[in-house]
Write an enzyme that holds these catalytic residues in place. Structure first.
Site, PDB file in Angstrom:
ATOM      1  CG  HIS A 228      -0.378   0.283   2.511  1.00 31.44           C
ATOM      2  ND1 HIS A 228      -0.037  -0.716   3.402  1.00 31.44           N
ATOM      3  CD2 HIS A 228      -0.041   1.440   3.126  1.00 31.44           C
ATOM      4  CE1 HIS A 228       0.455  -0.174   4.498  1.00 31.44           C
ATOM      5  NE2 HIS A 228       0.465   1.135   4.350  1.00 31.44           N
ATOM      6  CG  ASP A 258       0.133  -4.039   2.875  1.00 32.04           C
ATOM      7  OD1 ASP A 258       0.191  -3.458   1.775  1.00 32.04           O
ATOM      8  OD2 ASP A 258       0.191  -3.446   3.965  1.00 32.04           O
ATOM      9  CB  SER A 339       3.189   1.613   6.229  1.00 32.72           C
ATOM     10  OG  SER A 339       2.016   1.801   6.977  1.00 32.72           O
TER      11      SER A 339
END
Length: 492
Positions: A228, A258, A339
């Site tokens: 993402h 992911d 992230s």
């Protein structure tokens, strides 16, 4: 504060001295005489303060007492007459010599200033400053406190703890990742036609995240990050810990887990991260999260926490559909920008890739990272093929721990000594499971003699230990009897 009472004195409705009240106390003969009109000096009714008003009263009281002592009938003089108060004569006497003195001083100053300006008078030595006429600042002597009597700063003790050393070792392997996308301007001219290609689109930063360098080979280095973070990017930029910026090439992505792999030049890469075994973690174990929260301005930030939970299953919505992710739960602060960064144990090993957090009112300290063992299989597939080659069985599964006991005994007829396993909730038509004869309501207890108690364990074995084309033996219970099915795996 009320200005009319600032000295404890009443306001303008001031009573005149008692001598004026005595007018009404004269005898009959005196009462027949028409009194002279009295003018009250405005000075006595004043808002200027207590002291000015008191001065007038003193003068009148003095005058009244002198008249009474002489025994003469009461006589009230008009103060606007020829008699001049003593204070007024004194003030006029002072002005006779004060006014000429002030005038002389001011006149002299004007003459000297003009003469100095036009060069007729030299004031060097009389005024502050040097020979060039510049005025130097005047220094004021201030008593200084000796250092030994005031605030003292001792030599800072340099910590050499293992944690600090570890952070210094790992941090250079954590990078910043920037997602740059082309943006259409939607500004059209000439009846719907853009004037030029430059005016119709422009590049902009769509988001930032983190990444971990896991491999360096020759003139190339490889980074693992979240899907993402770089999804839909037209250009990907990587910022190294030494502030070098390089452009990255996308090797492959997997939306379900992911994860994504990037390739950059190894010219400025100085450190490659070491990965540890996430299967050997314990709840309560201390960990650190390293990344770039809220963007590159806070690059290399380190937060500390513990492992709050293991084998958590979180359902996420991805661009490839919904997916149950197996993750590590931690209370180390994970914010937007973290992230793709590293979750590190105190040995300096990366045991997870920070991926997401629960962000809602009243919820704090619940972040998640993809376990290193889960990331290993995905990353290796992306390196080899640019995509994930998953073994496919074609069944829906649910842990028997989530099913009521009477259902297990009466409907599934599962022996009481079987306490772990997965119930087959559905079988896809034409799938490897259907071809092997697996049916709904079968209870799977092992795959290749490896016991499975949760969906994540079954998936972990399938994705990490097998590949398309392999045939695996699955042990299961059906109507209370044990059976073995041989399943030839395919790709999903």
């Amino acid at each position: 504060m009320d200005v009319n009472k600032r000295h404890g004195h009443d306001d303008a409705e001031e009573k005149l001295p008692n001598e004026y009240e005595s007018i009404n106390q004269t005898n009959d003969e005196e009462a027949s005489i028409e009194p002279k009109a009295i003018e009250i000096n405005p000075t006595y009714i004043s808002y200027q303060g207590y002291h000015e008003l008191d001065s007038g009263q003193k003068e009148k009281e003095l005058y009244s007492r002198s008249e009474k002592e002489s025994g003469d009938p009461l006589l009230i003089e008009d103060y606007t007459g020829s008699e001049e108060p003593f204070d007024s004569r004194t003030e006029r006497h002072k002005r006779r010599w004060l006014t000429p003195l002030i005038t002389a001083i001011l006149g002299g100053a004007v003459v000297l200033g003009s003469g100095s300006y036009f060069g007729f008078v030299d004031l060097t030595g009389f005024l502050p400053g040097g020979a060039d006429g510049t005025v130097k600042s005047v220094e004021t002597a201030v008593a200084k406190v000796d250092d030994k009597d005031g605030l003292q700063i001792d030599e800072t003790a340099i910590s050499t703890s293992d944690t600090i050393k570890m952070i210094e070792e790992v941090s250079p392997a954590v990078v910043g990742v920037v997602n740059i996308q082309e943006k259409s301007s939607n500004l059209y001219y000439n009846y719907g036609l853009p004037t030029s290609e430059e005016e119709s689109s422009s590049s902009e930063e769509a988001g930032t995240g983190s990444g971990v360098i896991f491999k360096k080979e020759g003139d190339k280095a490889y980074i693992v990050t979240n899907n993402h973070v770089i999804e839909d990017a037209d250009t990907i930029e990587v910022y190294l810990a030494n502030e070098k910026k390089v452009e990255a090439k996308l090797i492959g992505t997997d939306a379900l887990t992911d994860l994504a792999v990037l390739e950059i030049s190894s010219e400025h890469v100085t450190k490659v991260a070491e990965f540890g075994d996430s299967d050997k973690l314990s709840v309560g174990q201390e960990v650190l999260a390293i990344g770039n929260p809220l963007g590159l301005d806070f690059s290399g930030s380190v937060t500390q926490g513990i492992i709050s939970g293991l084998q958590r299953t979180v359902t996420v919505s991805t661009s490839a559909g919904e997916w149950d992710m197996d993750v590590i739960q931690t209370d180390a602060a994970i914010n937007p920008g973290n992230s793709g960064g590293a979750l590190v144990n105190l040995s300096g090993q990366v045991i997870g890739i920070n991926s997401m957090k629960i962000s809602s009112d009243g919820v704090e300290g619940i972040g998640f990272a993809i376990p290193s063992q889960e990331a290993k299989t995905i990353v290796n597939d992306l390196l080899a093929d640019g995509s994930v080659q998953r073994a496919y069985v074609g069944v829906g599964l649910q842990s028997i721990a989530e099913i009521p006991k009477y259902v297990l005994e009466q409907q599934l007829k599962l022996p009481t000594d079987v306490t772990n396993g997965l119930v087959v909730t559905q079988v896809e038509s034409g799938s490897p499971a259907a071809k092997a004869g697996i049916e709904a309501y079968d209870v799977i207890v092992s795959i290749e003699d490896t016991e499975v108690t949760t969906l994540s364990e079954f998936r972990k074995y399938l994705y990490s230990q097998t590949k398309s084309g392999d045939t695996v033996k699955i042990k299961l219970y059906r109507d209370g009897s044990v059976q073995t099915a041989s399943v030839t795996l395919t790709e999903q």
